[in-house]
Design a protein around this motif. Structure first.
Motif, PDB file in Angstrom:
ATOM      1  N   TYR A  41     -69.151  -6.223 -30.178  1.00 40.43           N
ATOM      2  CA  TYR A  41     -68.001  -6.295 -30.722  1.00 40.43           C
ATOM      3  C   TYR A  41     -67.054  -4.701 -31.039  1.00 40.43           C
ATOM      4  N   ILE A  42     -68.059  -3.648 -31.597  1.00 40.25           N
ATOM      5  CA  ILE A  42     -67.908  -2.436 -31.704  1.00 40.25           C
ATOM      6  C   ILE A  42     -67.173  -2.060 -30.372  1.00 40.25           C
ATOM      7  N   LYS A  43     -67.781  -2.228 -29.344  1.00 40.50           N
ATOM      8  CA  LYS A  43     -68.247  -1.990 -27.829  1.00 40.50           C
ATOM      9  C   LYS A  43     -66.543  -1.978 -26.892  1.00 40.50           C
ATOM     10  N   TYR A  44     -66.341  -3.629 -27.456  1.00 36.87           N
ATOM     11  CA  TYR A  44     -64.577  -3.864 -27.168  1.00 36.87           C
ATOM     12  C   TYR A  44     -64.014  -3.813 -28.115  1.00 36.87           C
ATOM     13  N   SER A  45     -64.465  -2.866 -29.119  1.00 36.36           N
ATOM     14  CA  SER A  45     -62.795  -2.530 -29.779  1.00 36.36           C
ATOM     15  C   SER A  45     -62.470  -1.590 -29.639  1.00 36.36           C
ATOM     16  N   ASN A  46     -61.226  -1.199 -30.911  1.00 38.77           N
ATOM     17  CA  ASN A  46     -60.235   0.220 -29.678  1.00 38.77           C
ATOM     18  C   ASN A  46     -60.073   0.618 -31.151  1.00 38.77           C
ATOM     19  N   PRO A  72     -71.690 -27.831 -25.433  1.00 35.68           N
ATOM     20  CA  PRO A  72     -72.986 -27.002 -25.253  1.00 35.68           C
ATOM     21  C   PRO A  72     -73.524 -25.444 -25.017  1.00 35.68           C
ATOM     22  N   LYS A  73     -74.440 -25.596 -25.905  1.00 32.68           N
ATOM     23  CA  LYS A  73     -75.080 -24.168 -26.447  1.00 32.68           C
ATOM     24  C   LYS A  73     -75.331 -23.388 -25.430  1.00 32.68           C
ATOM     25  N   ARG A  74     -74.304 -21.927 -25.674  1.00 36.42           N
ATOM     26  CA  ARG A  74     -74.306 -20.904 -24.824  1.00 36.42           C
ATOM     27  C   ARG A  74     -75.504 -20.207 -24.526  1.00 36.42           C
ATOM     28  N   GLU A  75     -75.735 -19.794 -23.705  1.00 32.44           N
ATOM     29  CA  GLU A  75     -77.168 -18.670 -23.980  1.00 32.44           C
ATOM     30  C   GLU A  75     -76.640 -17.264 -23.431  1.00 32.44           C
ATOM     31  N   GLY A  76     -76.940 -16.986 -24.584  1.00 29.98           N
ATOM     32  CA  GLY A  76     -76.396 -15.097 -24.937  1.00 29.98           C
ATOM     33  C   GLY A  76     -76.043 -14.840 -26.080  1.00 29.98           C
ATOM     34  N   VAL A  77     -76.202 -13.729 -26.563  1.00 25.14           N
ATOM     35  CA  VAL A  77     -75.712 -13.013 -27.678  1.00 25.14           C
ATOM     36  C   VAL A  77     -74.381 -13.284 -28.298  1.00 25.14           C
ATOM     37  N   LEU A  78     -73.764 -13.885 -27.273  1.00 24.61           N
ATOM     38  CA  LEU A  78     -71.956 -14.458 -28.180  1.00 24.61           C
ATOM     39  C   LEU A  78     -71.765 -15.351 -27.764  1.00 24.61           C
ATOM     40  N   ALA A  79     -71.385 -16.699 -28.507  1.00 20.37           N
ATOM     41  CA  ALA A  79     -70.881 -18.007 -28.544  1.00 20.37           C
ATOM     42  C   ALA A  79     -69.835 -18.480 -27.734  1.00 20.37           C
ATOM     43  N   ILE A  80     -69.118 -17.595 -27.401  1.00 17.51           N
ATOM     44  CA  ILE A  80     -67.262 -17.899 -26.997  1.00 17.51           C
ATOM     45  C   ILE A  80     -67.607 -18.690 -25.454  1.00 17.51           C
ATOM     46  N   PHE A 106     -54.091 -16.767  -9.853  1.00 17.59           N
ATOM     47  CA  PHE A 106     -53.601 -17.985 -10.252  1.00 17.59           C
ATOM     48  C   PHE A 106     -52.970 -17.461 -11.583  1.00 17.59           C
ATOM     49  N   ASN A 107     -52.991 -16.168 -12.268  1.00 12.54           N
ATOM     50  CA  ASN A 107     -52.955 -16.280 -13.773  1.00 12.54           C
ATOM     51  C   ASN A 107     -54.103 -16.069 -14.437  1.00 12.54           C
ATOM     52  N   GLY A 108     -54.784 -16.274 -14.484  1.00 12.91           N
ATOM     53  CA  GLY A 108     -56.343 -16.673 -15.079  1.00 12.91           C
ATOM     54  C   GLY A 108     -56.442 -15.356 -15.843  1.00 12.91           C
ATOM     55  N   ASN A 109     -57.332 -15.375 -17.199  1.00 12.21           N
ATOM     56  CA  ASN A 109     -57.829 -14.401 -17.394  1.00 12.21           C
ATOM     57  C   ASN A 109     -58.781 -14.120 -17.319  1.00 12.21           C
ATOM     58  N   GLY A 110     -60.139 -14.654 -16.697  1.00 14.64           N
ATOM     59  CA  GLY A 110     -61.203 -14.219 -16.610  1.00 14.64           C
ATOM     60  C   GLY A 110     -61.294 -12.299 -16.120  1.00 14.64           C
ATOM     61  N   ALA A 111     -62.002 -11.582 -16.312  1.00 19.43           N
ATOM     62  CA  ALA A 111     -62.669 -10.064 -16.519  1.00 19.43           C
ATOM     63  C   ALA A 111     -63.760  -9.881 -16.042  1.00 19.43           C
ATOM     64  N   ASP A 112     -64.029  -8.425 -15.580  1.00 20.71           N
ATOM     65  CA  ASP A 112     -65.086  -7.866 -15.215  1.00 20.71           C
ATOM     66  C   ASP A 112     -65.045  -6.982 -16.105  1.00 20.71           C
ATOM     67  N   ASP A 124     -71.776 -11.483 -21.007  1.00 18.41           N
ATOM     68  CA  ASP A 124     -71.607 -11.543 -22.500  1.00 18.41           C
ATOM     69  C   ASP A 124     -70.438 -10.222 -22.421  1.00 18.41           C
ATOM     70  N   ASP A 125     -70.957  -9.140 -21.314  1.00 16.42           N
ATOM     71  CA  ASP A 125     -69.489  -8.411 -21.269  1.00 16.42           C
ATOM     72  C   ASP A 125     -68.956  -8.689 -21.317  1.00 16.42           C
ATOM     73  N   ASP A 126     -68.622  -9.251 -19.528  1.00 12.96           N
ATOM     74  CA  ASP A 126     -67.172 -10.408 -18.782  1.00 12.96           C
ATOM     75  C   ASP A 126     -66.681 -11.084 -19.783  1.00 12.96           C
ATOM     76  N   VAL A 127     -67.175 -11.950 -20.923  1.00 18.31           N
ATOM     77  CA  VAL A 127     -66.486 -12.364 -22.247  1.00 18.31           C
ATOM     78  C   VAL A 127     -65.774 -11.620 -22.867  1.00 18.31           C
ATOM     79  N   MET A 128     -66.873 -10.575 -23.883  1.00 11.16           N
ATOM     80  CA  MET A 128     -66.571  -9.560 -24.447  1.00 11.16           C
ATOM     81  C   MET A 128     -64.990  -9.199 -23.781  1.00 11.16           C
ATOM     82  N   TYR A 129     -65.145  -8.508 -22.898  1.00 12.08           N
ATOM     83  CA  TYR A 129     -64.000  -7.463 -22.557  1.00 12.08           C
ATOM     84  C   TYR A 129     -63.009  -9.140 -22.123  1.00 12.08           C
ATOM     85  N   ALA A 130     -62.864  -9.675 -21.935  1.00 11.31           N
ATOM     86  CA  ALA A 130     -62.018 -11.058 -21.399  1.00 11.31           C
ATOM     87  C   ALA A 130     -61.151 -10.776 -22.950  1.00 11.31           C
TER      88      ALA A 130
END
Length: 331
Positions: A41-46, A72-80, A106-112, A124-130
């Protein structure tokens, strides 16, 4: 028993103990789990996107994941877990696309987020950045945050729950909000037993959705959790009541009060043990009706799963909180 067999049994026992200790050591503690989440949360906040907005969305997703069989239960630190159309684009024929160029086309929101050249929903980094990019694009104040949530989730109650999460995190500046309190002061006499499902005659046939805790008039009623005061006022069934929503998608209902604690108002953020009112016997009639039954607190709990909200038996939780409080305080 031969010496060789004894040696083999010794080795088996030895490696079992070692493997068990290693597994135990690798299992993160609750504090470590919360620290890992906060780091993201801190890493991707500003300065314009506070960490508690990111935490509020992630916590909502975690809450519904726990009570929904279709998620389905998501594996990782985040649940999004982002929907296909959101991540890859509505018209994108490849719903598992990770290519940044085609996702953008295609105007998607996926991110790196981790700069590996792909947009991976399992990272998790890709998800939180998106998420951070999506929220920032809608504005950085609460109005913009609400607009972004409504556009994605489409449900007002979901927006309300996530906003509540954010306000609670903002107030207490921590994710460690596991503390609970028994809703009556244990310094006073009281009694209760499981009354879940009992029939109720007044106001038509209906089921009792909660636990009745009997006590004298004026015994303090406390918030069981960290939460936001969502409802206050008169209800013909519950009399003077107060409703508090916590960050676990649970609505806590306190009814039949004789009065409210001075200064408590709608929108307040409270913590476990905060006195919110006093035991009474109000309800079962027009505004101000009282005395139709012995004084008691009706305590109810309702869970929201992103689609609907339902009552569940609070009795086991009450027992647990009571035992914990009696173990730490002198009666």
């Amino acid at each position: 028993m031969s010496q060789r067999l004894r040696f083999m049994l010794f080795l088996s026992a030895f490696f079992f103990v070692i493997s068990t200790n290693v597994s135990a050591a690798e299992e993160p503690t609750r504090e470590q789990i919360l620290e890992q989440r906060m780091e993201f949360y801190i890493k991707y906040s500003n300065d314009t996107l506070p960490w508690y907005y990111l935490a509020a969305v992630d916590q909502f997703e975690r809450n519904i994941e726990q009570v929904r069989n279709d998620i389905p239960k998501r594996e990782g630190v985040l649940a999004i877990q982002f929907a296909d159309d959101f991540w890859t684009g509505i018209l994108n024929p490849k719903k598992d696309d990770t290519n940044l160029k085609s996702i953008g086309f295609f105007n998607g929101n996926g991110a790196d987020g981790n700069n590996d050249g792909v947009a991976d929903r399992q990272n998790d980094d890709d998800v939180m950045y998106a998420l951070a990019e999506y929220l920032s694009a809608h504005g950085t104040d609460e109005k913009g945050f609400k607009h972004a949530l409504k556009e994605y989730y489409k449900v007002d109650d979901t927006v309300k729950q996530i906003i509540t999460n954010a306000k609670i995190y903002e107030k207490f500046k921590t994710l460690n909000l596991d503390k609970r309190a028994f809703p009556l002061s244990i310094k006073h006499d009281y009694s209760y037993h499981s009354t879940w499902g009992a029939s109720r005659g007044w106001g038509g046939r209906r089921m009792h959705e909660g636990t009745d805790l009997f006590a004298s008039y004026g015994v303090p009623v406390k918030s069981a959790t960290y939460g936001l005061v969502e409802v206050m006022g008169w209800n013909e069934f519950g009399g003077w009541r107060i409703g508090i929503r916590d960050n676990n998608n649970t609505y806590h209902y306190y009814a039949h009060l004789s009065s409210y604690e001075k200064g408590i108002k709608l929108g307040d953020i409270v913590e476990p043990g905060t006195v919110v009112g006093y035991v009474g016997s109000s309800g079962y009639g027009k505004k101000g009706t009282s005395g139709k039954f012995p004084p008691h607190l009706h305590y109810g709990m309702y869970k929201y799963n992103g689609r609907n909200e339902w009552a569940f038996d609070p009795f086991p939780s009450l027992r647990l909180w009571e035992q914990a409080e009696k173990g730490t305080k002198k009666i």
